[in-house]
Design a protein around this motif. Sequence first.
Motif, PDB file in Angstrom:
ATOM      1  N   VAL A  18       1.086  -1.055  -0.073  1.00  0.00           N
ATOM      2  CA  VAL A  18      -0.082  -0.086   0.096  1.00  0.00           C
ATOM      3  C   VAL A  18       0.988   1.327  -0.050  1.00  0.00           C
ATOM      4  O   VAL A  18       1.688   1.372   1.000  1.00  0.00           O
ATOM      5  CB  VAL A  18      -0.835  -0.081   1.088  1.00  0.00           C
ATOM      6  CG1 VAL A  18      -1.919   1.357   1.129  1.00  0.00           C
ATOM      7  CG2 VAL A  18      -1.703  -1.250   1.186  1.00  0.00           C
TER       8      VAL A  18
ATOM      9  N   ALA B 192       0.778   4.758   1.008  1.00  0.00           N
ATOM     10  CA  ALA B 192       0.025   5.452   1.829  1.00  0.00           C
ATOM     11  C   ALA B 192       0.750   7.131   2.202  1.00  0.00           C
ATOM     12  O   ALA B 192       1.831   7.077   2.006  1.00  0.00           O
ATOM     13  CB  ALA B 192      -0.074   5.004   3.187  1.00  0.00           C
TER      14      ALA B 192
ATOM     15  N   LEU C 214     -10.179  11.624   0.993  1.00  0.00           N
ATOM     16  CA  LEU C 214      -9.181  10.244   0.835  1.00  0.00           C
ATOM     17  C   LEU C 214      -9.213  10.143  -0.612  1.00  0.00           C
ATOM     18  O   LEU C 214     -10.249  10.335  -1.287  1.00  0.00           O
ATOM     19  CB  LEU C 214      -9.791   9.234   1.376  1.00  0.00           C
ATOM     20  CG  LEU C 214      -9.751   9.142   2.788  1.00  0.00           C
ATOM     21  CD1 LEU C 214     -10.724   8.366   3.763  1.00  0.00           C
ATOM     22  CD2 LEU C 214      -8.210   8.583   3.374  1.00  0.00           C
TER      23      LEU C 214
ATOM     24  N   ILE D 198      -8.216   7.415  -3.435  1.00  0.00           N
ATOM     25  CA  ILE D 198      -7.784   6.113  -3.493  1.00  0.00           C
ATOM     26  C   ILE D 198      -7.621   5.949  -5.024  1.00  0.00           C
ATOM     27  O   ILE D 198      -8.213   6.167  -5.965  1.00  0.00           O
ATOM     28  CB  ILE D 198      -8.843   5.366  -3.259  1.00  0.00           C
ATOM     29  CG1 ILE D 198      -9.711   5.602  -1.983  1.00  0.00           C
ATOM     30  CG2 ILE D 198      -8.364   3.715  -3.402  1.00  0.00           C
ATOM     31  CD1 ILE D 198      -8.694   5.358  -0.739  1.00  0.00           C
TER      32      ILE D 198
ATOM     33  N   ALA E 113     -11.090  -1.276  -0.475  1.00  0.00           N
ATOM     34  CA  ALA E 113     -10.920   0.256  -0.237  1.00  0.00           C
ATOM     35  C   ALA E 113     -12.021   0.869  -0.405  1.00  0.00           C
ATOM     36  O   ALA E 113     -12.731   2.014   0.281  1.00  0.00           O
ATOM     37  CB  ALA E 113      -9.736   0.805  -0.915  1.00  0.00           C
TER      38      ALA E 113
ATOM     39  N   VAL F  34      -3.367   4.612  -1.133  1.00  0.00           N
ATOM     40  CA  VAL F  34      -4.392   4.947  -0.079  1.00  0.00           C
ATOM     41  C   VAL F  34      -3.933   6.447   0.561  1.00  0.00           C
ATOM     42  O   VAL F  34      -3.196   6.177   1.358  1.00  0.00           O
ATOM     43  CB  VAL F  34      -4.913   4.164   0.850  1.00  0.00           C
ATOM     44  CG1 VAL F  34      -5.876   4.706   1.985  1.00  0.00           C
ATOM     45  CG2 VAL F  34      -5.610   3.045   0.125  1.00  0.00           C
TER      46      VAL F  34
ATOM     47  N   PHE G 252      -9.824  -0.104   7.404  1.00  0.00           N
ATOM     48  CA  PHE G 252      -9.364  -0.757   6.264  1.00  0.00           C
ATOM     49  C   PHE G 252      -8.645  -2.234   6.407  1.00  0.00           C
ATOM     50  O   PHE G 252      -8.665  -3.034   5.864  1.00  0.00           O
ATOM     51  CB  PHE G 252      -8.669  -0.026   5.288  1.00  0.00           C
ATOM     52  CG  PHE G 252      -7.958  -0.619   4.011  1.00  0.00           C
ATOM     53  CD1 PHE G 252      -9.009  -1.174   3.043  1.00  0.00           C
ATOM     54  CD2 PHE G 252      -6.792  -0.416   3.662  1.00  0.00           C
ATOM     55  CE1 PHE G 252      -8.485  -1.781   1.883  1.00  0.00           C
ATOM     56  CE2 PHE G 252      -6.122  -0.902   2.444  1.00  0.00           C
ATOM     57  CZ  PHE G 252      -7.232  -1.638   1.596  1.00  0.00           C
TER      58      PHE G 252
END
Length: 254
Positions: A73, A75, A89, A91, A121, A183, A249
């Motif tokens: 991921v 992030a 957010l 994605i 997600a 994310v 998540f």
Amino acid sequence: MHRVGIFAATTWEIKAVQAALGSCERTRLGTIPCLVSHCGGLWVYLIQSGIGPTVAGAVAKQLLAEARWDAVVSAGFACDLSQGRAGALLIGNRVRALPRAGGAAGPWSDIPSDGALLAQAGSVLARYQFEGRIGPYLSSDRVLWTSAQKRAVAELFGGMAFDMESAALAEAARAYTVPFVIVRAASDLLDDTLPMDFNRWIDPGASWLLKAGEVTSLLFSPKRCSRLLRLHRQSREAAAQLTGFFERFLPVLV
């Protein structure tokens, strides 16, 4: 799923995700320090990749080569290129690496996110009514620090959001056949001009005198101080949203 690597560039972004994990232990994977947490049947490794595609890609390739991973991921924070709000957010369903400074022009190819991770997600985003959306990312080795630069890139290449590490992380994940997803949360917006040109800080060839000059001009400019305070406030909003999202998540990945 048993082993997830979450990569974030800076200490502030690491702390935002760490707050969702609860108790963490410091460890090393080979020569690379990281934090590890056991969440149910899931081992989560939180890795500070460093800023920019070169260092992030090198760290990811080293770690992915040395062990088996079930997901990677990307992030942290991102620049929203689509008139969103701070903290939203973002994605990523795919990411495109833009040409590096002084590099050759196109063509450029997109690296898609893993469909299952993206669906998970998206379901968390909808179920818990987080403000956010799903869309394509652009990634580069340069900070877009003026609103004019952001608008030019958005108009030329399209894209929902921009960051500096996701394309390199996606490329490493693809090379080692590991599912990947982005994310991130919006810390600066399309119309924001940052308080300074942060490229001067991440450029290894920049002199301390040049950096000191940037700080001095910041301290004596009310407008730039105002921009710094705005960025700090928006980054706090983004961090809070990241923490809340990862709390919900990670359990669905078990």
